[in-house]
Design a protein around this motif. Structure first.
Motif, PDB file in Angstrom:
ATOM      1  N   ARG A  17       0.813  -1.219   0.000  1.00 39.74           N
ATOM      2  CA  ARG A  17       0.000   0.000   0.000  1.00 39.74           C
ATOM      3  C   ARG A  17       0.846   1.269   0.000  1.00 39.74           C
ATOM      4  NH1 ARG A  17      -5.404  -1.062   1.908  1.00 39.74           N
ATOM      5  NH2 ARG A  17      -5.576   1.039   2.761  1.00 39.74           N
ATOM      6  N   SER A  18       2.042   1.220   0.591  1.00 42.43           N
ATOM      7  CA  SER A  18       2.947   2.374   0.690  1.00 42.43           C
ATOM      8  C   SER A  18       2.196   3.643   1.100  1.00 42.43           C
ATOM      9  CB  SER A  18       3.664   2.610  -0.647  1.00 42.43           C
ATOM     10  OG  SER A  18       4.682   3.596  -0.486  1.00 42.43           O
ATOM     11  N   PRO A  19       1.597   3.646   2.292  1.00 46.59           N
ATOM     12  CA  PRO A  19       0.784   4.793   2.690  1.00 46.59           C
ATOM     13  C   PRO A  19       1.611   6.072   2.816  1.00 46.59           C
ATOM     14  CG  PRO A  19       1.197   3.346   4.565  1.00 46.59           C
ATOM     15  CD  PRO A  19       1.680   2.624   3.349  1.00 46.59           C
ATOM     16  N   LEU A  20       0.997   7.176   2.458  1.00 48.19           N
ATOM     17  CA  LEU A  20       1.605   8.495   2.598  1.00 48.19           C
ATOM     18  C   LEU A  20       1.328   8.988   4.019  1.00 48.19           C
ATOM     19  CD1 LEU A  20       2.959  11.041   1.454  1.00 48.19           C
ATOM     20  CD2 LEU A  20       0.705  11.723   0.563  1.00 48.19           C
ATOM     21  N   VAL A  21       2.386   9.133   4.801  1.00 48.30           N
ATOM     22  CA  VAL A  21       2.256   9.500   6.212  1.00 48.30           C
ATOM     23  C   VAL A  21       2.721  10.941   6.403  1.00 48.30           C
ATOM     24  CG1 VAL A  21       2.816   8.886   8.584  1.00 48.30           C
ATOM     25  CG2 VAL A  21       2.676   7.091   6.838  1.00 48.30           C
ATOM     26  N   HIS A  22       1.812  11.778   6.820  1.00 47.62           N
ATOM     27  CA  HIS A  22       2.092  13.186   7.089  1.00 47.62           C
ATOM     28  C   HIS A  22       2.634  13.293   8.507  1.00 47.62           C
ATOM     29  CE1 HIS A  22       0.255  17.530   7.423  1.00 47.62           C
ATOM     30  NE2 HIS A  22       1.575  17.524   7.515  1.00 47.62           N
ATOM     31  N   CYS A  23       3.914  13.578   8.628  1.00 50.72           N
ATOM     32  CA  CYS A  23       4.577  13.593   9.931  1.00 50.72           C
ATOM     33  C   CYS A  23       4.790  15.034  10.392  1.00 50.72           C
ATOM     34  CB  CYS A  23       5.921  12.876   9.867  1.00 50.72           C
ATOM     35  SG  CYS A  23       5.820  11.148   9.387  1.00 50.72           S
ATOM     36  N   MET A  24       3.969  15.487  11.304  1.00 45.06           N
ATOM     37  CA  MET A  24       4.217  16.756  11.988  1.00 45.06           C
ATOM     38  C   MET A  24       4.939  16.385  13.280  1.00 45.06           C
ATOM     39  SD  MET A  24       0.749  18.928  11.162  1.00 45.06           S
ATOM     40  CE  MET A  24       1.569  20.526  11.435  1.00 45.06           C
ATOM     41  N   THR A  25       6.226  16.192  13.126  1.00 46.99           N
ATOM     42  CA  THR A  25       7.019  15.634  14.214  1.00 46.99           C
ATOM     43  C   THR A  25       8.080  16.642  14.637  1.00 46.99           C
ATOM     44  OG1 THR A  25       8.185  13.640  14.947  1.00 46.99           O
ATOM     45  CG2 THR A  25       8.710  14.455  12.739  1.00 46.99           C
ATOM     46  N   ASN A  26       8.849  16.274  15.650  1.00 49.42           N
ATOM     47  CA  ASN A  26       9.781  17.259  16.197  1.00 49.42           C
ATOM     48  C   ASN A  26      11.026  17.397  15.328  1.00 49.42           C
ATOM     49  OD1 ASN A  26      12.169  15.794  17.557  1.00 49.42           O
ATOM     50  ND2 ASN A  26      10.417  14.678  18.381  1.00 49.42           N
ATOM     51  N   ASP A  27      11.650  18.556  15.449  1.00 48.93           N
ATOM     52  CA  ASP A  27      12.771  18.902  14.575  1.00 48.93           C
ATOM     53  C   ASP A  27      13.954  17.952  14.719  1.00 48.93           C
ATOM     54  OD1 ASP A  27      11.301  21.099  13.759  1.00 48.93           O
ATOM     55  OD2 ASP A  27      12.227  22.453  15.220  1.00 48.93           O
ATOM     56  N   VAL A  28      14.096  17.341  15.884  1.00 50.61           N
ATOM     57  CA  VAL A  28      15.268  16.517  16.167  1.00 50.61           C
ATOM     58  C   VAL A  28      15.254  15.210  15.384  1.00 50.61           C
ATOM     59  CG1 VAL A  28      16.592  15.414  18.022  1.00 50.61           C
ATOM     60  CG2 VAL A  28      15.340  17.523  18.477  1.00 50.61           C
ATOM     61  N   VAL A  29      14.077  14.721  15.013  1.00 53.13           N
ATOM     62  CA  VAL A  29      13.967  13.347  14.519  1.00 53.13           C
ATOM     63  C   VAL A  29      13.430  13.229  13.095  1.00 53.13           C
ATOM     64  CG1 VAL A  29      13.612  12.525  16.877  1.00 53.13           C
ATOM     65  CG2 VAL A  29      11.624  12.982  15.423  1.00 53.13           C
ATOM     66  N   GLN A  30      13.293  14.312  12.375  1.00 52.22           N
ATOM     67  CA  GLN A  30      12.626  14.236  11.082  1.00 52.22           C
ATOM     68  C   GLN A  30      13.333  13.305  10.100  1.00 52.22           C
ATOM     69  OE1 GLN A  30      11.515  17.957   9.314  1.00 52.22           O
ATOM     70  NE2 GLN A  30      10.458  18.684  11.143  1.00 52.22           N
ATOM     71  N   THR A  31      14.631  13.436   9.965  1.00 48.50           N
ATOM     72  CA  THR A  31      15.356  12.603   9.001  1.00 48.50           C
ATOM     73  C   THR A  31      15.294  11.133   9.394  1.00 48.50           C
ATOM     74  OG1 THR A  31      16.852  14.403   8.428  1.00 48.50           O
ATOM     75  CG2 THR A  31      17.596  12.179   7.920  1.00 48.50           C
ATOM     76  N   GLY A  41       8.710   0.722   3.613  1.00 52.89           N
ATOM     77  CA  GLY A  41       7.880   0.797   2.419  1.00 52.89           C
ATOM     78  C   GLY A  41       6.832   1.885   2.429  1.00 52.89           C
ATOM     79  N   ALA A  42       6.747   2.672   3.509  1.00 55.39           N
ATOM     80  CA  ALA A  42       5.801   3.777   3.557  1.00 55.39           C
ATOM     81  C   ALA A  42       6.429   5.015   2.922  1.00 55.39           C
ATOM     82  CB  ALA A  42       5.386   4.069   4.992  1.00 55.39           C
ATOM     83  N   SER A  43       5.600   6.031   2.727  1.00 58.25           N
ATOM     84  CA  SER A  43       6.058   7.265   2.092  1.00 58.25           C
ATOM     85  C   SER A  43       5.897   8.417   3.073  1.00 58.25           C
ATOM     86  CB  SER A  43       5.235   7.531   0.824  1.00 58.25           C
ATOM     87  OG  SER A  43       5.654   8.725   0.187  1.00 58.25           O
ATOM     88  N   ILE A  59      -5.004  15.105   2.239  1.00 55.84           N
ATOM     89  CA  ILE A  59      -4.503  14.329   1.102  1.00 55.84           C
ATOM     90  C   ILE A  59      -3.805  13.057   1.567  1.00 55.84           C
ATOM     91  CG2 ILE A  59      -2.842  14.369  -0.812  1.00 55.84           C
ATOM     92  CD1 ILE A  59      -3.316  17.421  -0.932  1.00 55.84           C
ATOM     93  N   ALA A  60      -3.042  13.160   2.648  1.00 52.16           N
ATOM     94  CA  ALA A  60      -2.243  12.030   3.135  1.00 52.16           C
ATOM     95  C   ALA A  60      -3.135  10.893   3.612  1.00 52.16           C
ATOM     96  CB  ALA A  60      -1.332  12.494   4.267  1.00 52.16           C
ATOM     97  N   ASP A  61      -2.534   9.706   3.742  1.00 50.70           N
ATOM     98  CA  ASP A  61      -3.280   8.546   4.235  1.00 50.70           C
ATOM     99  C   ASP A  61      -3.381   8.529   5.747  1.00 50.70           C
ATOM    100  OD1 ASP A  61      -3.744   7.221   1.666  1.00 50.70           O
ATOM    101  OD2 ASP A  61      -1.568   6.956   1.638  1.00 50.70           O
ATOM    102  N   ALA A  62      -2.417   9.140   6.431  1.00 53.21           N
ATOM    103  CA  ALA A  62      -2.421   9.169   7.898  1.00 53.21           C
ATOM    104  C   ALA A  62      -1.613  10.383   8.353  1.00 53.21           C
ATOM    105  CB  ALA A  62      -1.817   7.887   8.477  1.00 53.21           C
ATOM    106  N   LEU A  63      -1.898  10.820   9.565  1.00 52.70           N
ATOM    107  CA  LEU A  63      -1.245  11.996  10.149  1.00 52.70           C
ATOM    108  C   LEU A  63      -0.613  11.614  11.481  1.00 52.70           C
ATOM    109  CD1 LEU A  63      -0.772  15.127  10.424  1.00 52.70           C
ATOM    110  CD2 LEU A  63      -3.058  15.223  11.459  1.00 52.70           C
ATOM    111  N   ALA A 205       1.455   4.761  10.138  1.00 48.55           N
ATOM    112  CA  ALA A 205       1.375   4.052   8.858  1.00 48.55           C
ATOM    113  C   ALA A 205       0.486   2.822   8.963  1.00 48.55           C
ATOM    114  CB  ALA A 205       2.779   3.661   8.394  1.00 48.55           C
ATOM    115  N   CYS A 206       0.609   2.103  10.079  1.00 49.77           N
ATOM    116  CA  CYS A 206      -0.163   0.867  10.252  1.00 49.77           C
ATOM    117  C   CYS A 206      -1.637   1.115  10.514  1.00 49.77           C
ATOM    118  CB  CYS A 206       0.457   0.016  11.359  1.00 49.77           C
ATOM    119  SG  CYS A 206       2.017  -0.779  10.874  1.00 49.77           S
ATOM    120  N   THR A 207      -2.017   2.328  10.911  1.00 52.59           N
ATOM    121  CA  THR A 207      -3.443   2.621  11.082  1.00 52.59           C
ATOM    122  C   THR A 207      -4.175   2.651   9.750  1.00 52.59           C
ATOM    123  OG1 THR A 207      -3.157   5.043  10.998  1.00 52.59           O
ATOM    124  CG2 THR A 207      -3.044   3.978  13.177  1.00 52.59           C
ATOM    125  N   THR A 208      -3.440   2.707   8.654  1.00 48.69           N
ATOM    126  CA  THR A 208      -4.081   2.745   7.336  1.00 48.69           C
ATOM    127  C   THR A 208      -4.410   1.357   6.809  1.00 48.69           C
ATOM    128  OG1 THR A 208      -2.022   2.611   6.044  1.00 48.69           O
ATOM    129  CG2 THR A 208      -2.703   4.798   6.820  1.00 48.69           C
TER     130      THR A 208
END
Length: 255
Positions: A17-31, A41-43, A59-63, A205-208
């Motif tokens: 499925r390669s879900p598109l995951v919108h990550c509003m996450t902290n600056d330290v861990v984005q990469t 395999g997620a996006s 638009i994204a599959d999960a947030l 990602a797994c919630t999708t």
């Protein structure tokens, strides 16, 4: 309590499925978070601007909402994204980093609980604080055990109608009635920044995925625990662990 992890089929579905995951996450861990999702395999996408985040959340599959480096401006963007995700019937996951220890994030997370998170993933102290139980959190570090937080996690799950994940030496995944225990991992996972935050992204990602959401979320925990143990067995320390961990995730479910 169920120690079962029917996770390989779920992992195969995730890669397909390669879900598109919108990550509003902290600056330290984005990469690191992005690399973990890509290995499985997620996006990943990190859209944080207050003007764009709500639009992208629909638009994204999960947030994923991770409050690790929360500001007032970012809180507004996150709330807008959550509201648009809910309106679009997209699942969102809350990672309540350091809730209970700091007032802005504690107040914000308490407010957004009413917006129907699919999953709440935190350490024992964070989950206890959200459940309204006095906890001993020290910033991002838990001073409570996952076992001691399990009753609070069940209460929080019933109150929020979310699946609650409390992580520690053993992770517990509960919907308030059913509970899965997920052992494994390695202490080296706590010596690099971002393994917990990345887990929350994998949970999102797994919630999708179709099927039992509690089992799918337990899959996320199991994958991360297993990859952590494998990486630790091949590493000389935290630096080499990171590369080995990403490689171990890449191999998960591919056999």
């Amino acid at each position: 309590m169920q120690p079962d992890l029917p996770d390989i089929p779920a992992l195969q579905r995730l890669r397909t499925r390669s879900p598109l995951v919108h990550c509003m996450t902290n600056d330290v861990v984005q990469t690191f978070t992005a690399n973990v999702l890509l290995a499985l395999g997620a996006s990943p996408a990190m859209v944080i601007d207050a003007g764009e985040a709500p639009e992208f959340a629909a638009i994204a599959d999960a947030l994923l909402i991770n409050v690790g480096t929360l500001t007032e401006t970012r809180a507004q963007a996150m709330r807008g994204a959550i509201e648009h995700a809910v309106a679009a019937n997209k699942p969102w996951t809350l990672d309540p980093v350091a809730v209970g220890a700091l007032s802005l994030r504690t107040r914000f997370c308490q407010q957004i609980l009413s917006l129907q998170p699919a999953v709440i993933r935190g350490n024992a102290s964070e989950i206890l604080a959200l459940a309204g139980v006095n906890s001993g959190g020290r910033g991002v570090d838990a001073t409570d055990t996952a076992d001691s937080a399990l009753p609070g996690a069940r209460t929080l799950a019933r109150q929020s109608c979310a699946i609650v994940v409390v992580t520690g030496e053993v992770d517990y995944v509960t919907d308030g009635e059913r509970t899965c225990s997920v052992p494994g991992g390695d202490p080296l996972m706590t010596r690099v920044v971002g393994t917990g935050c990345a887990l929350s992204a994998v949970v999102a990602a797994c919630t999708t995925l179709p099927g039992d959401r509690l089992e799918n979320v337990a899959t996320a925990c199991g994958v991360m625990k297993r990859a952590g143990a494998e990486a630790a067995s091949q590493s000389a320390g935290p630096g080499s662990f990171v590369a080995a961990f990403i490689d171990a995730l890449w191999r998960e479910g591919r056999a």
